[in-house]
Design an enzyme around this catalytic site. Structure first.
Site, short mmCIF file in Angstrom:
data_model
loop_
_atom_site.label_atom_id
_atom_site.label_comp_id
_atom_site.label_asym_id
_atom_site.label_seq_id
_atom_site.Cartn_x
_atom_site.Cartn_y
_atom_site.Cartn_z
N SER A 199 0.84 -1.21 0.00
CA SER A 199 0.00 0.00 0.00
C SER A 199 0.87 1.26 0.00
CB SER A 199 -0.97 0.00 1.18
OG SER A 199 -0.30 0.15 2.40
N ASN A 200 2.04 1.20 0.63
CA ASN A 200 2.94 2.36 0.58
C ASN A 200 3.55 2.52 -0.81
OD1 ASN A 200 3.40 3.79 3.32
ND2 ASN A 200 3.20 1.64 3.82
N HIS B 221 8.88 2.92 9.16
CA HIS B 221 8.67 1.95 10.23
C HIS B 221 7.46 2.39 11.07
CE1 HIS B 221 9.77 -1.24 12.99
NE2 HIS B 221 9.56 -0.40 13.99
C1 GRF Z 1 4.13 -0.56 6.77
O1 GRF Z 1 3.34 -0.47 7.91
C2 GRF Z 1 5.55 -0.11 7.04
O2 GRF Z 1 5.64 0.83 8.06
C3 GRF Z 1 6.25 -1.38 7.44
O3 GRF Z 1 5.66 -2.38 6.66
C4 GRF Z 1 4.33 -2.01 6.33
C5 GRF Z 1 4.16 -2.18 4.86
O4 GRF Z 1 2.82 -2.06 4.47
N1 GRF Z 1 7.67 -1.25 7.28
P1 GRF Z 1 2.44 -2.02 2.93
O5 GRF Z 1 2.98 -3.32 2.30
O6 GRF Z 1 3.05 -0.81 2.32
O7 GRF Z 1 0.94 -1.99 2.89
#
Ligand code: GRF
Length: 191
Positions: free
Chosen positions: A16-17, A112
């Site tokens: 999602s990021n 993080h």
């Molecule tokens: C996020 O919560 C980030 O902080 C951590 O891993 C998660 C990844 O989520 N490092 P996504 O795959 O981007 O939804």
């Protein structure tokens, strides 16, 4: 006209990021393009997301490399070939070693889901909730050889006193999807 910066995103899971960063680039909010995804889980949802956005992907099975150094050499070569300026880790579940850091050190950042240095490492949100903290958060930091220990670039606190972990993850993701693109914009402007 200045050349647009070239971003790599490393991810292992949902992505999602990754999607938030790509969308911000496509909308012109980040003056850059996500040119590559690096993924150590070929079946991960993030690989499908990259395909939908036409982002070139290096997806590999780590154990097929003779060593971690060989794997990171292949990754660094791929970054070189694609002229990557900045690497954004977004849920990439591996510790980077000196092979990659010696070539891209100072140009790799991570997000993080805690207020570092509290709750470094895996299951940060679950552990923070088990601990009973009342203020959660998100940190973006430079990556070095420690686990979530590099210099902090940006942080945001998220007060939460409920007990619903899914609701909390939702709040954290919403902050991440805003803070990560905004921080990339800031870093690119400073460079
Ligand atoms: C996020 O919560 C980030 O902080 C951590 O891993 C998660 C990844 O989520 N490092 P996504 O795959 O981007 O939804």
């Amino acid at each position: 006209m200045t050349k647009k910066k070239r971003l790599a995103v490393f991810a292992s899971g949902t992505g999602s990021n990754f999607e938030a960063i790509v969308n911000a680039c496509e909308a012109g909010k980040i003056p850059a393009d996500v040119v590559v995804l690096v993924c150590d889980k070929p079946g991960a949802l993030v690989v499908e997301r990259a395909a939908r956005h036409g982002v070139k992907t290096l997806a590999f099975v780590p154990k097929l490399f003779p060593s971690k150094a060989d794997m990171e050499t292949a990754i660094a070569d791929f970054l070189d070939e694609n002229e990557v300026d900045l690497v954004c880790l977004a849920g990439y579940m591996r510790i980077l070693s000196s092979t990659l850091l010696s070539r891209y050190g100072g140009r790799i950042i991570n997000i993080h889901p805690s207020l570092l240095p509290a709750f470094q490492g895996a299951r940060a949100v679950e552990r923070a909730m088990e601990y009973g903290v009342k203020v959660f958060g998100v940190t973006i930091h430079y990556v070095d050889e420690t686990v979530d220990g590099g210099r902090i670039i940006a942080q945001r606190a998220i007060p939460y006193e409920g007990e619903d972990i899914d609701e909390l993850f939702g709040l954290i993701h919403a902050v991440e999807h805003e803070l990560y693109p905004a921080t990339i914009v800031r870093l690119l402007a400073e460079r």
